[in-house]
Design a protein around this motif. Structure first.
Motif, PDB file in Angstrom:
ATOM      1  N   VAL A  96     -43.198 -21.060   6.438  1.00 19.03           N
ATOM      2  CA  VAL A  96     -43.023 -22.471   6.116  1.00 19.03           C
ATOM      3  C   VAL A  96     -43.909 -22.761   4.898  1.00 19.03           C
ATOM      4  O   VAL A  96     -45.134 -22.857   5.013  1.00 19.03           O
ATOM      5  CB  VAL A  96     -43.397 -23.383   7.288  1.00 19.03           C
ATOM      6  N   VAL A  97     -43.308 -22.873   3.729  1.00 19.28           N
ATOM      7  CA  VAL A  97     -44.073 -23.079   2.490  1.00 19.28           C
ATOM      8  C   VAL A  97     -44.636 -24.493   2.462  1.00 19.28           C
ATOM      9  O   VAL A  97     -45.810 -24.710   2.154  1.00 19.28           O
ATOM     10  CB  VAL A  97     -43.186 -22.815   1.255  1.00 19.28           C
ATOM     11  N   TYR A  98     -43.799 -25.475   2.771  1.00 24.78           N
ATOM     12  CA  TYR A  98     -44.287 -26.849   2.945  1.00 24.78           C
ATOM     13  C   TYR A  98     -43.317 -27.605   3.849  1.00 24.78           C
ATOM     14  O   TYR A  98     -42.147 -27.267   3.958  1.00 24.78           O
ATOM     15  CB  TYR A  98     -44.474 -27.576   1.606  1.00 24.78           C
ATOM     16  N   ASP A  99     -43.849 -28.634   4.471  1.00 25.38           N
ATOM     17  CA  ASP A  99     -43.063 -29.433   5.414  1.00 25.38           C
ATOM     18  C   ASP A  99     -43.648 -30.841   5.433  1.00 25.38           C
ATOM     19  O   ASP A  99     -44.778 -31.054   5.892  1.00 25.38           O
ATOM     20  CB  ASP A  99     -43.120 -28.797   6.807  1.00 25.38           C
ATOM     21  N   ASP A 100     -42.885 -31.807   4.917  1.00 27.95           N
ATOM     22  CA  ASP A 100     -43.337 -33.191   4.961  1.00 27.95           C
ATOM     23  C   ASP A 100     -42.219 -34.055   5.547  1.00 27.95           C
ATOM     24  O   ASP A 100     -41.222 -33.535   6.040  1.00 27.95           O
ATOM     25  CB  ASP A 100     -43.775 -33.689   3.580  1.00 27.95           C
ATOM     26  N   SER A 101     -42.380 -35.333   5.469  1.00 28.33           N
ATOM     27  CA  SER A 101     -41.418 -36.241   6.099  1.00 28.33           C
ATOM     28  C   SER A 101     -40.098 -36.337   5.349  1.00 28.33           C
ATOM     29  O   SER A 101     -39.128 -36.897   5.876  1.00 28.33           O
ATOM     30  CB  SER A 101     -42.036 -37.638   6.229  1.00 28.33           C
ATOM     31  N   PHE A 102     -40.029 -35.770   4.142  1.00 31.55           N
ATOM     32  CA  PHE A 102     -38.803 -35.864   3.343  1.00 31.55           C
ATOM     33  C   PHE A 102     -38.120 -34.502   3.092  1.00 31.55           C
ATOM     34  O   PHE A 102     -36.918 -34.443   2.884  1.00 31.55           O
ATOM     35  CB  PHE A 102     -39.112 -36.505   1.978  1.00 31.55           C
ATOM     36  N   GLU A 103     -38.900 -33.426   3.138  1.00 35.94           N
ATOM     37  CA  GLU A 103     -38.354 -32.132   2.723  1.00 35.94           C
ATOM     38  C   GLU A 103     -39.124 -30.992   3.381  1.00 35.94           C
ATOM     39  O   GLU A 103     -40.313 -31.124   3.704  1.00 35.94           O
ATOM     40  CB  GLU A 103     -38.435 -32.014   1.192  1.00 35.94           C
ATOM     41  N   MET A 104     -38.427 -29.844   3.530  1.00 38.31           N
ATOM     42  CA  MET A 104     -39.066 -28.640   4.063  1.00 38.31           C
ATOM     43  C   MET A 104     -38.529 -27.414   3.320  1.00 38.31           C
ATOM     44  O   MET A 104     -37.335 -27.336   3.024  1.00 38.31           O
ATOM     45  CB  MET A 104     -38.802 -28.489   5.564  1.00 38.31           C
ATOM     46  N   LEU A 105     -39.440 -26.469   3.044  1.00 38.65           N
ATOM     47  CA  LEU A 105     -39.058 -25.223   2.385  1.00 38.65           C
ATOM     48  C   LEU A 105     -39.478 -24.045   3.242  1.00 38.65           C
ATOM     49  O   LEU A 105     -40.651 -23.889   3.592  1.00 38.65           O
ATOM     50  CB  LEU A 105     -39.721 -25.113   1.006  1.00 38.65           C
ATOM     51  N   LEU A 106     -38.483 -23.180   3.594  1.00 37.74           N
ATOM     52  CA  LEU A 106     -38.728 -21.939   4.319  1.00 37.74           C
ATOM     53  C   LEU A 106     -38.504 -20.765   3.385  1.00 37.74           C
ATOM     54  O   LEU A 106     -37.562 -20.772   2.586  1.00 37.74           O
ATOM     55  CB  LEU A 106     -37.800 -21.827   5.530  1.00 37.74           C
TER      56      LEU A 106
END
Length: 243
Positions: A183-193
């Motif tokens: 999980v590179v980043y995960d916020d309330s608008f977007e996520m990158l795996l």
């Protein structure tokens, strides 16, 4: 000339038998050969065939050998030509470089002719207003990068809102499905795996493109297209455009 078959005496008269030994007179071999050659020469002269002059046999044999050599050379040249053609076709249509170039060509061709471009680009790529002409220049860069999945709230609202109560629920289902991915980043608008093992090719290609701007004016741009392999559709797609 007839000679005696027993003692070899020549028959100067027209006797049938030899007066010396009583043997029978017969035609000599030299006489038969002479007659045969004479008849052959006469036949050749009658049908218009020139007699082969002495010393011409060797050049004829040499000419035949030369002809065979030429045939072999032509055959070898044709084989080399076929290999060159096959190499050209392979390099221009079947290599990954050719496939990346091909999808950009198809993308620009579709815009030039007012056709749909969805099959050649990712959803976030904006088309030009109009394409007048284009020319491929070079592959500026080719890299191998890990596979990634980017999801956002707009994607959730459009396709998954009925299946999952919230955006967070959908993101969690993806984390569970891709448990081995980072999980590179995960916020309330977007996520990158990002995958830790699976890789894909990424190309940056440079083109000369003649465009029409919003005022209807023709302009010239050097444009770079980023192309990546789309695993879900088993094809290459344009992912970004810079100019």
């Amino acid at each position: 000339m007839k000679v005696c078959s027993n003692c070899g005496t020549e028959n100067e008269n027209k006797n049938l038998y030899c007066g010396t030994c009583g043997g029978k007179f017969e035609e000599s071999n030299d006489s038969v050969m002479e007659v045969s050659l004479t008849e052959t020469a006469a036949a050749e002269e009658e049908i218009g065939i020139e007699p082969i002059a002495e010393g011409t046999v060797a050049p004829i044999v040499a000419a035949k050998k030369l002809s065979n050599t030429v045939k072999i050379a032509i055959g070898g040249g044709a084989f080399v030509l076929i290999l060159v053609i096959l190499a050209f076709v392979y390099s221009h249509f079947y290599t990954v470089n050719a496939k990346a170039e091909g999808v950009v060509n198809d993308y620009l061709h579709a815009m030039k002719n007012g056709e749909s471009t969805d099959a050649y680009k990712e959803s976030g790529v904006d088309d030009f207003i109009n394409v007048l002409d284009y020319k491929f220049l070079s592959v500026k860069e080719k890299t191998r990068e890990p596979d990634e999945i980017t999801v956002d709230e707009d994607m959730y609202d459009m396709f998954y809102a009925e299946e999952y109560p919230t955006f967070e629920d959908w993101k969690q289902s993806l984390k569970d499905a891709f448990r081995d991915w980072e999980v590179v980043y995960d916020d309330s608008f977007e996520m990158l795996l990002r995958s830790k093992t699976d890789m894909h090719d990424k190309f940056t290609l440079l083109y000369d493109v003649d465009l029409t701007n919003g005022l209807g004016q023709a302009i010239y741009k050097k444009v770079t297209f980023t192309v990546m392999y789309n695993d879900s559709e088993d094809t290459y797609k344009v992912t970004s455009i810079d100019y």
